[in-house]
Write a protein that holds these residues in place. Structure first.
Motif, short mmCIF file in Angstrom:
data_model
loop_
_atom_site.label_atom_id
_atom_site.label_comp_id
_atom_site.label_asym_id
_atom_site.label_seq_id
_atom_site.Cartn_x
_atom_site.Cartn_y
_atom_site.Cartn_z
N LYS A 1 99.09 8.20 91.27
CA LYS A 1 99.54 9.59 91.50
C LYS A 1 98.51 10.57 90.98
O LYS A 1 98.17 11.56 91.62
CB LYS A 1 100.86 9.83 90.76
N ILE A 2 98.02 10.29 89.75
CA ILE A 2 97.03 11.19 89.12
C ILE A 2 95.76 11.25 89.97
O ILE A 2 95.21 12.32 90.23
CB ILE A 2 96.73 10.73 87.67
N LEU B 1 95.49 10.62 93.16
CA LEU B 1 95.79 11.32 94.42
C LEU B 1 95.75 12.83 94.23
O LEU B 1 95.11 13.57 94.99
CB LEU B 1 97.17 10.87 94.93
N LEU B 2 96.42 13.30 93.15
CA LEU B 2 96.46 14.75 92.89
C LEU B 2 95.05 15.29 92.64
O LEU B 2 94.65 16.32 93.21
CB LEU B 2 97.36 15.05 91.69
N ALA B 3 94.29 14.58 91.80
CA ALA B 3 92.92 15.02 91.48
C ALA B 3 92.08 15.06 92.75
O ALA B 3 91.33 16.02 92.98
CB ALA B 3 92.31 14.10 90.44
N VAL C 1 93.09 15.43 95.91
CA VAL C 1 93.51 16.54 96.79
C VAL C 1 92.97 17.86 96.26
O VAL C 1 92.45 18.70 97.01
CB VAL C 1 95.05 16.56 96.92
N GLN C 2 93.08 18.06 94.94
CA GLN C 2 92.62 19.33 94.35
C GLN C 2 91.11 19.49 94.48
O GLN C 2 90.62 20.56 94.86
CB GLN C 2 93.06 19.41 92.88
N VAL C 3 90.38 18.42 94.19
CA VAL C 3 88.91 18.49 94.29
C VAL C 3 88.51 18.71 95.75
O VAL C 3 87.60 19.50 96.05
CB VAL C 3 88.26 17.21 93.70
N ALA D 1 90.22 20.27 98.03
CA ALA D 1 90.52 21.67 98.38
C ALA D 1 89.41 22.59 97.89
O ALA D 1 88.95 23.49 98.61
CB ALA D 1 91.87 22.09 97.78
N LEU D 2 88.96 22.35 96.66
CA LEU D 2 87.89 23.19 96.09
C LEU D 2 86.56 22.97 96.83
O LEU D 2 85.84 23.91 97.12
CB LEU D 2 87.72 22.89 94.60
N MET E 1 86.45 24.79 100.08
CA MET E 1 86.12 26.22 99.92
C MET E 1 84.60 26.41 99.87
O MET E 1 84.05 27.31 100.50
CB MET E 1 86.74 26.77 98.61
#
Lengths: 195, 440
Positions: free
Chosen positions: A6-7, A9-11, A13-15, A17-18, A21
């Motif tokens: 889970k951790i 996956l979240l990391a 997705v966040q990376v 997204a950044l 950008m």
């Protein structure tokens, strides 16, 4: 699902997204057509992001009536997407016409995408120092902020000794613009790089 | 009655029950021990971890804002990514090796803050001057994903707070409808339906109400300005919120239970606004198609009536009182339908609304007494006091000499206030007397 999965996956997705950008902006800067834009000074500060110079361009304010009116469409509302036909010039690009559709931009001109900030029916005439009835369009292109070190924004917004500030921008095939550098009296003062 | 009050009352009553022989000495001790064990302990560890996360997160955000050219772009990017990953890793270690669930929640919240800091820093480094609310939306989405994955109420609260700022910015500052918020709220409702998170549930309701209020920024100001449409929209919203309340009230789901008080309050506030005779003062009427309004009314009314039907079926009220409740619900829907269908004129609709509002207050007070809910009783009396004040100013203000009326009105309000307070206390005493015997 496992905690560490889970951790991860979240990391991820966040990376991602950044990174998207950054990649989106870099795409514009690398693939875009370079164009010089003349600025007009103003000033500000962002609560979260620190100091920045707010840039207002000569192409931000488009006159729809009068002798110096641009061509193209006439009816616009706030938040409308517009396509501005730009004629590049080393001394500063000039807006030739403004359109509701990209297809209407004349061939050979650069198509820059913008959003209508507001439409005014009266404009301030600097020569006579009076308000005159003249339909004017204020357009935002997404290159109106340039972040600078704390306390240095005014050097760009209000240059000393009559220096002329202009922006070297890149306009990509989607009509998006990005700031490539800052020019003082035509000389490159700041150049944007990936890292 | 709240948990604390119930515990106090239990401790007072148990010796008497023991003396009567209803409860044994062991039973008395067991009841008190069980109650004490179920009481929520002051969560100092949790509060400290969450406060620490907030402070650290805010510190990092402002630090990035202040120190700009002290580091290279790459160094800043590495730092922000490391901080983000470290907060995730911290959460993992707290949950596994350290077995510190409270601190883990603090780490989860910290990761939400760090994600926001990362978005802003990337925006700053690369001069990304996009539509500002998009950054908030991305941040809120990150918070929601975090809340989903780690079943974290603090993360969901942070995500909802960000969603509130996002929708405020879109609807009140930019004056455009924030439709994507509905998708966000639908996704946020999933963990809320699975977990008993009363605070986050109320936050969810608050964001939904803010979004509904944001509609009026579109019609009231700008090219769409039309107060008739504004009033029609408002009537539909009040009916919709009342429908949400009926469905929440008919449900035993913790998410619905947490929300219903706020929806009832919002529906009552809407009904109260319709009691003003001058609500149509600046009504501008424009020729417009009626069918979209009628279609929206049909959908909203069906929604409301379905909730009312569920409530009435589950009600333990005797048939005459159930019929009265049904009549009240029908009158409420009918008055709102009139506001949607016929443009308001004069103060006649306001007269009906005043009568209905008073009946609704009576019903809320009655509901509070039957369910031994002090908050509902207090709200009914507070509503009545506000109604008296409103009518004092908007109805009698122009009819009497002001000085004379201030004196007479002041005396009337003082006497009325005293009577209301005595009545409220008597009812609350009655509720306490009925504890344990209250109807469902």
């Amino acid at each position: 699902m496992n905690l560490w999965l889970k951790i991860s996956l979240l990391a991820a997705v966040q990376v991602a997204a950044l990174a998207t950008m950054i990649a989106d902006k870099q795409w514009t800067l690398n693939r875009g057509t370079q164009v010089v834009l003349q600025t007009e000074p103003v000033d500000p500060r962002s609560l979260f992001m620190g100091d920045y110079a707010r840039l207002n361009y000569s192409i931000s304010r488009l006159r729809l009536d009068g002798d110096d009116a641009v061509g193209g469409d006439r009816e616009f509302a706030r938040h409308d997407t517009v396509w501005v036909a730009l004629k590049p010039d080393p001394a500063g690009a000039r807006a030739v016409s403004v359109h509701r559709e990209r297809a209407a931009v004349p061939a050979g001109l650069l198509a820059l995408k913008g959003e209508v900030s507001y439409v005014a029916d009266h404009d301030w005439d600097r020569a006579s120092n009076t308000s005159v009835k003249r339909r004017t369009l204020q357009v935002r292109y997404g290159i109106e902020q340039y972040y600078v070190q704390e306390g240095t924004g005014r050097q760009i917004e209000r240059p000393q000794g009559g220096e002329k500030v202009s922006i070297l921008a890149a306009v990509d095939s989607r009509g998006k613009a990005g700031i490539l550098g800052v020019l003082l009296d035509g000389k490159l003062r700041y150049r944007e790089t990936l890292f | 009655m709240n948990e604390r009050g119930f515990g106090k009352r239990l401790a007072q009553e148990l010796p008497r029950w023991e003396a009567q022989g209803w409860v044994s000495a062991e039973g008395r001790a067991a009841i008190l021990a069980d109650f004490a064990a179920r009481q929520a302990k002051p969560a100092w560890a949790s509060a400290l971890a969450l406060a620490g996360a907030v402070l650290l997160g805010v510190g990092v955000i402002t630090w990035f804002a202040a120190h700009w050219n002290e580091m290279s772009k790459l160094a800043k990017l590495v730092l922000v990514f490391l901080a983000l990953i470290a907060s995730h890793a911290g959460n993992g270690f707290c949950q596994t090796r350290g077995a510190m669930p409270k601190l883990a929640q603090g780490m989860v919240l910290l990761s939400v803050f760090f994600f926001g800091a990362a978005i802003m820093l990337v925006g700053q480094i690369y001069h990304i001057d996009a539509h500002f609310p998009d950054g908030l939306a991305l941040w809120a989405a990150g918070g929601l994903l975090t809340a989903w994955l780690f079943a974290s109420q603090p993360a969901l609260l942070a995500a909802l707070a960000l969603a509130a700022v996002w929708t405020w910015s879109e609807q009140f500052d930019y004056r455009v409808m924030n439709w994507p918020l509905l998708g966000f709220l639908a996704l946020a409702a999933v963990p809320l339906a699975r977990h008993d998170w009363p605070l986050a549930a109320r936050g969810w309701g608050g964001v939904l109400l803010l979004w509904l209020a944001g509609w009026h920024a579109q019609t009231w100001i700008g090219p769409l300005w039309d107060s008739n449409a504004h009033l029609r929209l408002f009537a539909l919203q009040v009916l919709g919120v009342a429908g949400l309340w009926t469905l929440a009230q008919a449900s035993a789901q913790p998410f619905a239970r947490a929300l219903r008080g706020d929806f009832l309050l919002a529906a009552l506030a809407g009904a109260f606004l319709f009691t003003f005779p001058d609500l149509d003062l600046r009504l501008s009427r424009r020729a417009e198609a009626a069918w979209p309004w009628l279609a929206a009314l049909a959908v909203t009314a069906a929604f409301f009536l379905a909730g009312v039907a569920r409530l009435l079926r589950a009600s333990e009220l005797p048939p005459p009182r159930r019929a009265l409740a049904a009549a009240l619900a029908a009158a409420f829907a009918l008055l709102l339908a009139v506001e949607v269908v016929v443009p308001r004129s004069g103060s006649v609709p306001a007269l009906f609304w005043n009568a209905l509002f008073l009946a609704l207050l009576y019903w809320v007070g009655d509901l509070g007494i039957r369910h031994a809910d002090r908050q509902l009783v207090n709200r009914a009396f507070a509503g009545f006091s506000i109604w008296v004040l409103a009518r004092y100013f908007d109805t009698f203000w122009t009819l009497f000499d002001r000085a004379l009326f201030f004196m007479a009105g002041g005396l009337l309000l003082l006497a009325g206030g005293g009577w209301l307070e005595r009545r409220r206390r008597a009812l609350l005493r009655e509720i306490e007397g009925n504890d344990g015997r209250g109807q469902a």
